[in-house]
Design a protein around this motif. Structure first.
Motif, PDB file in Angstrom:
ATOM      1  N   GLY A  68       0.812  -1.210   0.000  1.00  0.00           N
ATOM      2  CA  GLY A  68       0.000   0.000   0.000  1.00  0.00           C
ATOM      3  C   GLY A  68       0.844   1.257   0.000  1.00  0.00           C
ATOM      4  N   GLY A  69       0.241   2.307  -0.505  1.00  0.00           N
ATOM      5  CA  GLY A  69       0.879   3.614  -0.414  1.00  0.00           C
ATOM      6  C   GLY A  69      -0.198   4.640  -0.193  1.00  0.00           C
ATOM      7  N   HIS A  70       0.212   5.815   0.272  1.00  0.00           N
ATOM      8  CA  HIS A  70      -0.763   6.895   0.277  1.00  0.00           C
ATOM      9  C   HIS A  70      -0.078   8.235   0.165  1.00  0.00           C
ATOM     10  N   SER A  71      -0.792   9.149  -0.449  1.00  0.00           N
ATOM     11  CA  SER A  71      -0.318  10.519  -0.540  1.00  0.00           C
ATOM     12  C   SER A  71      -1.558  11.385  -0.564  1.00  0.00           C
ATOM     13  N   ASP A  72      -1.368  12.693  -0.501  1.00  0.00           N
ATOM     14  CA  ASP A  72      -2.571  13.503  -0.404  1.00  0.00           C
ATOM     15  C   ASP A  72      -2.486  14.784  -1.200  1.00  0.00           C
ATOM     16  N   PHE A  73      -3.664  15.348  -1.410  1.00  0.00           N
ATOM     17  CA  PHE A  73      -3.807  16.643  -2.060  1.00  0.00           C
ATOM     18  C   PHE A  73      -4.153  17.627  -0.957  1.00  0.00           C
TER      19      PHE A  73
END
Ligand SMILES: Cc1cc2nc3c(=O)[nH]c(=O)nc-3n(C[C@H](O)[C@H](O)[C@H](O)COP(=O)(O)OP(=O)(O)OC[C@H]3O[C@@H](n4cnc5c(N)ncnc54)[C@H](O)[C@@H]3O)c2cc1C
Lengths: 114, 521
Positions: free
Chosen positions: B381-386
């Motif tokens: 999994g990965g996550h990033s954001d705006f």
């Protein structure tokens, strides 16, 4: 935001963190840190009983072997590879925060105590 | 497989490496595949190799940094400074430009000073939140740390990136009081009153005679920050943990307009976090257990899950810091405001007083537990954001929220949205994308979604708080006023301070060596 889970390494972590403190001059990465210290102060946050690593591993490990400390078999070369390269969503550790020597000792310790 | 800095041959790079080894010791020059892999971004939104480094250097102090800069200038080796390098969700330790050499400041990890009377500290880059908390505890300090939700990062790196914590000192860049910075030519400066020889006031006041330059070195590539002064909060007499449930989606505007005056008058004296419905259904399971349809989890399904958990469409959490009597007054005002404006809201309160054992809701413990959320989307999994910065006005926040929710659904991503009332006049949206890092189609879709949102926000005059490495150029392009006058000024300063462009080229879109990234649109 999430409730903290009881950390069964707290007894280890407390004195140990103080010892690993980068007080005054010595930098932690160069002070000799024992495998127990490193495990308690870094790995256990995710690999203790309720930790995220343990929960993730419970999905693919046999019953009772999700916690790293409960492993029957954990080859040191595998641990060393995983820690430097990361696995799944476990972020990796750089050689500046965990030296090769420390990693080797940690991997051997994990294997021996199983 | 070796990676080279752009413009260098293997032979010249090898010569540069030999000089680095001689300068700082061969054991602190990392070039093996395994070592370089440890500096990749584990949550990258695409192929990690796009941001691979060519080597990493770990200096022991400012003298080592100076030697490294001298060599790097001669060979034109681009350096990417990191403190702990745990900038997870935004690139971790990886450089913007492939082939950069990581300058890993982890070994410079002294806590130089904790001043109990002045409520300040001076630290080096390699001090992690773990280290800092342990030292405060060891000293039984009367000062508290303000940390981000996971503690792996560094006090300095987090503050430099405009990081966020959950105490009255939660705007971490605002707590900076004086820095020591090494410029690309190896010269060392102290900002603020640190410029006065023998001063006791370096951390006392941020504004020296002349311009205040601390901000110039945050989210910046104008120098290497080698020391930082920070203000710390004295332990409060008491705390209250407040969580508010708002059942009705339609109450969003009223919610923002209720919180703003409370925050502006400091009744709410620490950042608050608002979560929408999708953000509240994650804990304790993975996405595939609740949704097997194509695209985003539908609003109907999400509302079903919310109901199962007894949660409202919106939730707000924050902590208050004051004496017990002061907390009573604050809570009374908060209850009044909500009962007037949003009668359906329910408010739960927990309390703590000095001397009692600390509890997890106080967020005073170091932790890595929040990272577990990354598992939600898939494995690996990965996550990033705006992260747009929005005025906390009901209309404005609603306009931005509606665009983001609509675009996430359109691109088949769950609109997992949080909003942080970081200061009295700014709401930072954190709209998270979760993805399986090895799924090329999904990560490409996330990149398109991000860029679509950049275009949408530019259209209504909104900029970003921080971004993943991949979107530095997109984010800087949003600053178009006066024919991009501000980005142009940044590039002029960069050219003056670092004519060879060796410090973190491309960071925040400044001093990039490439033309604009041409990546799968
Ligand atoms: C689940 C999750 C939750 C998170 N929660 C939060 C949160 O609550 N609040 C928050 O703020 N962040 C949060 N983050 C984002 C991030 O992980 C943290 O901000 C983290 O502290 C940043 O890493 P670091 O401190 O090691 O910085 P680093 O990686 O060391 O530094 C970040 C960047 O700053 C620059 N830099 C660093 N040091 C120097 C220096 N000495 N000189 C010049 N430039 C330098 C470099 O460009 C570097 O890449 C979260 C991330 C995840 C995945």
């Amino acid at each position: 935001m999430r409730p903290e889970r009881p950390n069964r390494f707290l007894w280890l972590a407390a004195p140990v963190l103080a010892a690993a403190t980068p007080a005054a001059v010595q930098s932690a990465s160069e002070a000799a840190r024992s495998p127990e210290t490193i495990f308690a102060s870094r790995c256990a946050y995710c690999h203790d009983d309720g930790g995220w690593g343990t929960r993730a591993l419970a999905r693919r490990m046999p019953e009772g072997e999700a916690a790293l400390l409960d492993r029957v078999n954990l080859p040191p070369a595998y641990t060393a590879f995983v820690v430097r390269r990361g696995i799944g969503a476990m972020p990796q550790f750089t050689p500046a925060e965990l030296t090769d020597e420390e990693l080797e000792a940690l991997a051997n310790w994990l294997e021996d105590r199983n | 497989m070796s990676v080279l800095p752009p413009g260098l041959t293997q032979e010249t790079f090898d010569q540069a490496l030999a000089e680095f080894r001689a300068a700082i010791g061969p054991q602190w020059v990392f070039t093996s595949d395994a070592d370089r892999a440890s500096y990749l971004d584990p949550f990258d939104i695409g192929d990690q190799d796009d941001h691979a480094s060519s080597a990493a250097l770990a200096p022991s102090g400012v003298e080592d940094c100076r030697k490294i800069l001298e060599i790097a200038n001669r060979y034109r080796v681009p350096l990417w400074p990191i403190s702990m390098g745990k900038n997870l969700a935004y690139g971790t330790a990886a450089p913007e430009m492939r082939g950069s050499v990581i300058l890993d400041l982890k070994r410079m990890n002294r806590i130089l000073e904790i001043d109990e009377e002045m409520g300040t500290a001076v630290v080096e880059p390699g001090v992690s939140f773990f280290d800092f908390k342990a030292e405060l505890d060891r000293r039984q300090s009367g000062l508290w740390m303000s940390g981000p939700s996971h503690s792996w990062g560094s006090v300095i790196g987090n503050a430099l990136e405009h990081g966020v914590g959950y105490t009255p000192y939660g705007q971490h860049a605002e707590t900076i009081c004086g820095m020591e910075v090494m410029l690309a030519d190896g010269s060392l400066v102290r900002t603020g009153l640190g410029a006065v020889e023998g001063t006791r006031e370096w951390q006392a006041y941020r504004w020296p005679f002349g311009p205040g330059l601390d901000g110039m070195f945050t989210q910046s590539n104008f120098g290497i920050v080698t020391k930082m002064g920070l203000c710390l909060m004295p332990e409060p007499e008491g705390m209250a943990g407040v969580s508010i449930r708002i059942p009705d989606r339609g109450d969003f505007r009223a919610l923002i307009d209720t919180l703003r005056p409370l925050r502006m008058t400091d009744v709410i004296n620490a950042p608050y976090t608002i979560a929408n419905g999708w953000r509240q259904i994650t804990g304790g399971r993975v996405r595939s257990e609740v949704w097997d349809g194509p695209g985003a989890i539908s609003r109907e399904r999400m509302e079903e899950l919310l109901a199962e958990r007894g949660q409202g469409w919106w939730s707000v959490i924050f902590n208050l810091f004051d004496s017990p009597a002061g907390l009573d007054l604050r809570l009374e005002k908060i209850r009044q405001a909500f009962s007037q404006n949003i009668p359906g809201a329910t408010i739960e309160v927990r309390r703590w007083e000095q001397g009692q054992p600390k509890e997890s809701w106080m967020r005073q413990d170091v932790s890595l537990a929040p990272l577990g959320v990354v598992d939600w989307g898939g494995n690996p999994g990965g996550h990033s954001d705006f992260g747009p910065i929005v005025a906390p006005l009901g209309d404005r926040a609603e306009e931005v929220y509606a665009i983001i929710e609509r675009r996430f659904l359109e691109y088949g991503k769950d609109p997992w949205i949080g909003m942080f009332g970081i200061s009295s006049r700014a709401l930072i949206f954190v709209a998270d994308m979760f993805y399986t890092r090895t799924d090329a189609e999904e990560t490409e879709r996330c990149r398109r979604l991000f860029r679509q949102l950049c275009a949408d926000m530019t259209g209504i005059g909104i900029g970003l708080y921080r971004t993943h490495l991949r979107f530095m150029d997109d984010a800087v392009a949003m600053h178009g006023w006066g024919d991009h006058a501000l980005p142009k000024l940044n590039n002029r300063i960069k050219a003056a301070l670092d004519p060879n462009g060796i410090l973190a080229p491309g960071k925040q879109g400044i001093g990039s060596w490439n033309d604009k990234e041409e990546e799968g649109q």
